[in-house]
Scaffold this motif. Structure first.
Motif, short mmCIF file in Angstrom:
data_model
loop_
_atom_site.label_atom_id
_atom_site.label_comp_id
_atom_site.label_asym_id
_atom_site.label_seq_id
_atom_site.Cartn_x
_atom_site.Cartn_y
_atom_site.Cartn_z
N THR A 10 0.98 -1.07 0.10
CA THR A 10 0.17 -0.01 -0.04
C THR A 10 0.83 1.22 -0.08
OG1 THR A 10 -1.54 -1.15 1.44
CG2 THR A 10 -1.88 1.25 1.29
N ILE A 11 0.35 2.22 -0.57
CA ILE A 11 1.19 3.65 -0.82
C ILE A 11 0.47 4.51 0.20
CG2 ILE A 11 1.85 5.73 -1.99
CD1 ILE A 11 1.80 3.65 -4.57
N LEU A 12 1.16 4.88 1.41
CA LEU A 12 0.42 5.69 2.20
C LEU A 12 1.11 7.17 2.03
CD1 LEU A 12 0.53 3.49 5.39
CD2 LEU A 12 -1.38 3.75 3.91
N LEU A 13 0.20 8.04 1.96
CA LEU A 13 0.63 9.62 1.97
C LEU A 13 0.49 10.00 3.57
CD1 LEU A 13 -0.89 11.13 -1.10
CD2 LEU A 13 1.29 10.26 -0.90
N PRO A 14 1.64 10.83 3.96
CA PRO A 14 1.49 11.18 5.31
C PRO A 14 0.73 12.44 5.69
CG PRO A 14 3.45 12.21 4.21
CD PRO A 14 2.89 11.07 3.46
N GLU A 15 0.26 12.57 7.09
CA GLU A 15 -0.30 13.94 7.39
C GLU A 15 0.67 14.90 7.35
OE1 GLU A 15 -3.34 14.26 10.54
OE2 GLU A 15 -1.37 15.03 11.53
N VAL A 16 0.56 16.10 6.74
CA VAL A 16 1.40 17.09 6.80
C VAL A 16 0.76 18.42 7.40
CG1 VAL A 16 2.77 18.81 5.26
CG2 VAL A 16 2.40 16.51 4.40
N GLU A 17 1.36 18.68 8.77
CA GLU A 17 1.00 19.75 9.40
C GLU A 17 2.05 21.04 9.44
OE1 GLU A 17 -0.52 19.63 13.73
OE2 GLU A 17 1.39 19.97 13.97
N VAL A 18 1.65 22.09 9.01
CA VAL A 18 2.52 23.27 8.93
C VAL A 18 1.93 24.43 10.06
CG1 VAL A 18 2.91 25.16 7.34
CG2 VAL A 18 2.55 22.94 6.64
N LYS A 19 2.96 24.88 10.59
CA LYS A 19 3.17 25.99 11.62
C LYS A 19 3.77 27.23 10.97
CE LYS A 19 3.68 27.07 16.32
NZ LYS A 19 4.11 26.55 17.71
N ILE A 20 3.40 28.30 10.83
CA ILE A 20 3.84 29.68 10.39
C ILE A 20 3.70 30.62 11.56
CG2 ILE A 20 3.85 31.23 8.75
CD1 ILE A 20 1.80 29.15 7.22
N GLU A 21 4.90 31.00 12.07
CA GLU A 21 4.84 32.28 13.05
C GLU A 21 5.97 33.37 12.71
OE1 GLU A 21 6.32 30.55 17.10
OE2 GLU A 21 7.24 28.59 15.80
N ASN A 22 5.74 34.34 13.61
CA ASN A 22 6.80 35.30 13.62
C ASN A 22 7.60 35.09 14.58
OD1 ASN A 22 7.94 37.78 14.30
ND2 ASN A 22 6.30 38.86 13.14
N ILE A 23 9.04 34.91 14.68
CA ILE A 23 9.79 34.42 15.60
C ILE A 23 10.12 35.88 16.43
CG2 ILE A 23 10.86 32.48 14.41
CD1 ILE A 23 13.17 34.27 13.57
N ALA A 24 10.01 36.83 15.98
CA ALA A 24 10.20 38.05 16.64
C ALA A 24 9.06 38.48 17.54
CB ALA A 24 10.34 39.31 15.99
N VAL A 61 4.10 10.05 9.35
CA VAL A 61 3.99 8.77 8.45
C VAL A 61 3.31 7.66 9.32
CG1 VAL A 61 5.43 7.14 7.28
CG2 VAL A 61 6.11 9.55 7.31
N LEU A 62 2.29 7.25 8.79
CA LEU A 62 1.47 6.03 9.40
C LEU A 62 1.80 4.93 8.89
CD1 LEU A 62 -2.11 7.95 8.98
CD2 LEU A 62 -0.51 8.06 10.70
N LYS A 63 2.07 3.80 9.92
CA LYS A 63 2.28 2.54 9.59
C LYS A 63 1.10 1.71 8.99
CE LYS A 63 3.02 -0.89 12.81
NZ LYS A 63 3.60 -1.86 13.85
N GLY A 64 1.30 1.12 7.84
CA GLY A 64 0.13 0.64 7.28
C GLY A 64 -0.49 -0.73 7.94
#
Length: 80
Positions: free
Chosen positions: A19-33, A68-71
């Motif tokens: 099986t081909i599994l696509l991962p969950e992709v989580e993005v966090k965008i922040e101002n470091i200052a 990445v999830l284990k199938g």
């Protein structure tokens, strides 16, 4: 606030039946200052472009987490 850009999902099956599994992709965008978190890349770009703020492009940090999830029936190794 983290943004889920891609949900984990089964993308198909290879010729060998695995099986081909696509991962969950989580993005966090922040101002470091300032510590401000943005809801999108557009919102961060608008802050950079806003002459009323001191935000520069170098203040913007974009962190990506991939889960990445284990199938089903997978052994869980790297397959090396």
């Amino acid at each position: 606030m983290a943004i889920i850009e891609q949900e984990a999902q089964v993308a198909g099956t290879r010729e060998d039946g695995s099986t081909i599994l696509l991962p969950e992709v989580e993005v966090k965008i922040e101002n470091i200052a300032t510590g401000q978190e943005y809801n999108s890349d557009v919102e961060a770009a608008e802050d950079v472009a806003n002459p009323a703020t001191l935000t520069s492009q170098s203040d913007i940090k974009r962190s990506i987490t991939m889960r990445v999830l284990k199938g089903v029936g997978a052994v869980g190794d790297a397959g090396v």
